[in-house]
Design an enzyme around this catalytic site. Structure first.
Site: not given
Length: 749
Positions: A522, A497, A508
């Protein structure tokens, strides 16, 4: 996730269903904990008659709550993936309720399931109308079957067992068919009892002690079921419905909602003691340093609580034999109020006169679960100096929401704590930072965004797509960073999560290396809906729903859902994706992608990774601790894949001796090579359940476990040091990997 030893595979499978017990007792290490066992005589406990806590029928409030939860989950304005409560979903609820009660298929028979068949298509109507009689009826049969099985298990203890046969005990029955009749269950239980007996025998226990230990164990199992209340059954049944919607939608009773909120805030108002069940007593497992219990100077680990009184003159309430969460409710209370506690000191017998302590409750910060730091020195290598790497271990993305509303300048927050530790690192000549998110299951979305902002100079962090398709971008809007130097993020399969949001954003942006295992997967957003807000109740009556409302997407467009975050440098997988993670849920949302959003590209490590992999492989080939860890992982996974254990004493003794010899040999090698010794190297399977060990010794053992060698963390620091060295030596590569841009400085500086 910690790798279990092979002995852990032999633990008792004839356990009370986790779905019920986990909800009926307070979670471990909040302030009140779970059961352990007194070593004294327990004949009165075993023979004591207990009354059931289960009412004959659901309450009016539970009927109302069922209707409210249905209305919430069937409305697309609230639920991200609403599902009609039709015949198909009703059958799914039926299946999940049986799994919650008897997931290992060791209590119900095929005949029982056949009798329940008429409920299959009607549970949907029951939830809609609030007619919860079917759930109560099924549970009543379940409770009787547990009593039958426990009685049979205890009767087996009168006999001796033959451990010279080639029998196997198949402890994982999740995919097995239901036993045809009671006789088939007898055969299953007999093998399980044999396994329990054999574990204790291998640990050196004598037959009389084994009989006493197992009789107590099985009696405690029965008691755990007898102590379940209507709210436990109701919560388990409603969660069979919420779980059919998606894996992360849950219903909380008012009591469990309160506990959940305390976990998220890392604070509560009480005495500052971790408690756990120990036979008929609730005992002290740990005392929080600096808390009221510690400052009293009277309470010690192992003391057993016998009575609790409110204020200076309130009546003392005998709490012997109470459930742990009921004792919790008596001890916790508002800040600056007093509680009186009568207790038996750890050194006293059960017939001793109790001592009394008066404690003023205060707000307790649960420091054990907060961010912590340490410094690892990565040895000099490749002609480069030793590197000092700062490590921050973050177990959760916690935030005290209520505290933030009251005082935005002073509240518990993962980001605030990490920022403070980073500021300390700056004064300690740290070359790089590793953020350890292993087993961090997530928490606050705001904290994930804010924490990312400590390492990037403004920009999007995560995209959130709502049920209607609208996509919002959650961004760090604060200029500046708390750490602009080399960074690595360590993850494993237990990182989920918010951990995946952070790790994905760092990846990224090219802001740091991601190291470890592929994460949990998740990628959905949950929100807490207080069911008492609509009737505006002054006291909590209906509980709360943790409801999936949206899906996460990385700034590069891909979702963390299902696939997780894939590390740049991978360690061996400690568990298989088929055993643990989002991919194990039969109704998990699939992976998908949306458009990327513009974001700064601080670096691109693709060209650097081959060199780091080569250096990593060469180093771990010589790293005994890392090799041992990888060996243990492989052995564990092979053992777990079997899903059975031998009931032959010769075979099991050989397995045990091999494990003990391996531990001793490793400890000797550690000593010879000057490595840190394993404080638990002499530990072997004692055959006991967690609630049967001496509480003082077991608490001390937990402390030692934190000091065990951690080759994965050390290797992560070494990989980060490699990256600093390589980029420092090769300016051309550095310019390719870390092009000049605004924001964090180059790693090669």
């Amino acid at each position: 996730m910690k790798i279990k030893t092979s002995a852990a595979l032999f633990t008792l499978a004839l356990a009370v269903p986790l779905a019920l017990l986990a909800q009926s007792a307070a979670p471990e290490k909040i302030e009140i904990d779970a059961p352990k066992t007194d070593q004294g005589s327990d004949k009165s406990l075993i023979d004591k008659s207990r009354t059931t806590n289960l009412p004959a029928a659901p309450t009016v409030d539970q009927t109302t709550t069922s209707k409210m939860v249905y209305g919430l989950l069937s409305d697309s304005r609230y639920a991200y993936r609403p599902r009609p409560l039709d015949a198909s979903l009703s059958q799914d609820v039926f299946k999940r309720y049986l799994e919650a009660l008897d997931g290992n298929k060791q209590y119900f028979t095929a005949a029982d399931i056949a009798k329940f068949e008429p409920y299959k298509a009607s549970l949907g109507d029951a939830i809609r109308s609030g007619d919860l009689a079917p759930a109560w009826n099924i549970f009543s049969v379940y409770r009787q079957r547990v009593n039958d099985r426990i009685a049979y298990a205890r009767s087996l203890l009168k006999q001796d067992f033959d451990f010279s046969t080639d029998e196997h005990w198949e402890y994982d029955r999740e995919k097995a068919p239901w036993a045809a009749n009671a006789q088939e269950l007898d055969a299953i239980w007999k093998k399980s009892v044999k396994n329990d007996w054999l574990r204790l025998k291998l640990a050196g226990k004598q037959p009389a002690d084994i009989r006493a230990t197992l009789d107590k164990r099985y009696a405690n199992m029965k008691r755990s079921i007898d102590e379940l209340k209507g709210e436990d059954v109701f919560q388990s049944f409603l969660n069979s419905y919420t779980g059919a919607i998606d894996p992360h939608t849950d219903y909380f009773t008012p009591r469990t909602a309160d506990t959940f909120n305390q976990q998220m805030s890392l604070s509560l108002e009480g005495i500052g003691a971790v408690l756990q069940r120990q036979d008929d007593y609730v005992a002290i497992r740990e005392i929080v340093p600096g808390g009221p219990a510690a400052l009293s100077g009277k309470l010690q680990v192992g003391d057993r609580i016998v009575a609790v009184g409110q204020g200076k003159s309130g009546a003392m309430t005998d709490v012997i034999g109470w459930r742990i969460d009921d004792v919790v409710q008596q001890i916790r209370g508002k800040k600056d109020t007093q509680v009186r506690i009568d207790y038996l000191p750890v050194s006293a017998g059960v017939d001793a006169k109790p001592a009394r302590v008066v404690i003023t409750r205060q707000k307790i910060k649960l420091e054990e679960q907060a961010a912590k730091s340490e410094i690892i020195t990565a040895p000099a290598a490749n002609g480069q100096p030793a590197r000092r790497v700062g490590v921050i271990k973050l177990p959760a993305f916690y935030q005290d929401f209520e505290g933030r509303r009251r005082n935005p300048d002073d509240y518990n927050s993962a980001t605030r704590d990490v920022a403070r530790l980073l500021a300390q690192f700056k004064t300690q000549n740290i070359d790089g930072v590793v953020l350890d998110l292993r087993n961090n299951g997530g928490g606050s979305l705001d904290e994930a965004v804010d924490l990312t902002g400590l390492f990037i100079d403004k920009g999007p962090v995560v995209q959130v797509r709502e049920s209607g398709g609208r996509v919002a971008v959650n961004a760090d809007r604060k200029a500046g960073v708390a750490w602009d130097g080399p960074l690595a993020v360590l993850i494993n399969r237990g990182s989920a999560s918010a951990s995946e949001i952070f790790a994905g954003a760092i990846q990224d942006y090219g802001r740091g290396l991601v190291i470890g295992e592929t994460s949990f997967g998740k990628g959905t957003v949950q929100n807490i809906v207080d069911l008492d807000r609509w009737p505006a109740n002054e006291t909590a009556r209906f509980g709360q729903v943790k409801l999936t409302i949206a899906q996460f997407f990385r700034v590069a467009g891909g979702s963390t859902q299902f696939k997780g975050v894939v590390p740049d440098i991978a360690f061996p997988a400690s568990v298989d994706a088929s055993e643990y993670g989002e991919s194990t849920y039969d109704n998990a949302l699939p992976w998908t992608r949306i458009a990327a959003v513009p974001h700064t590209q601080y670096g691109n490590f693709a060209a650097l990774l081959p060199q780091l992999e080569k250096l990593h492989a060469a180093r771990i080939a010589k790293d005994k601790e890392f090799q041992w860890w990888a060996q243990d992982v492989a052995e564990y996974r092979a053992e777990a894949a079997k899903k059975y254990v031998s009931l032959n004493e010769t075979v099991r003794r050989a397995e045990r001796d091999k494990q003990e010899a391996k531990r001793k040999q490793r400890q000797a090698e550690r000593k010879a090579m000057g490595l840190d010794l394993d404080p638990l190297a002499d530990e072997s399977d004692d055959g006991l359940s967690s609630n049967e060990r001496d509480i003082v010794k077991d608490a001390a053992r937990d402390k030692l476990a934190d000091k065990r060698p951690d080759p994965l963390l050390r290797e992560s620091a070494a990989i980060l040091a490699d990256a600093i060295d390589v980029l420092g030596q090769d300016r051309k590569l550095s310019a390719q990997v870390l092009p000049e841009s605004t924001g964090p400085r180059s790693w090669a500086d």
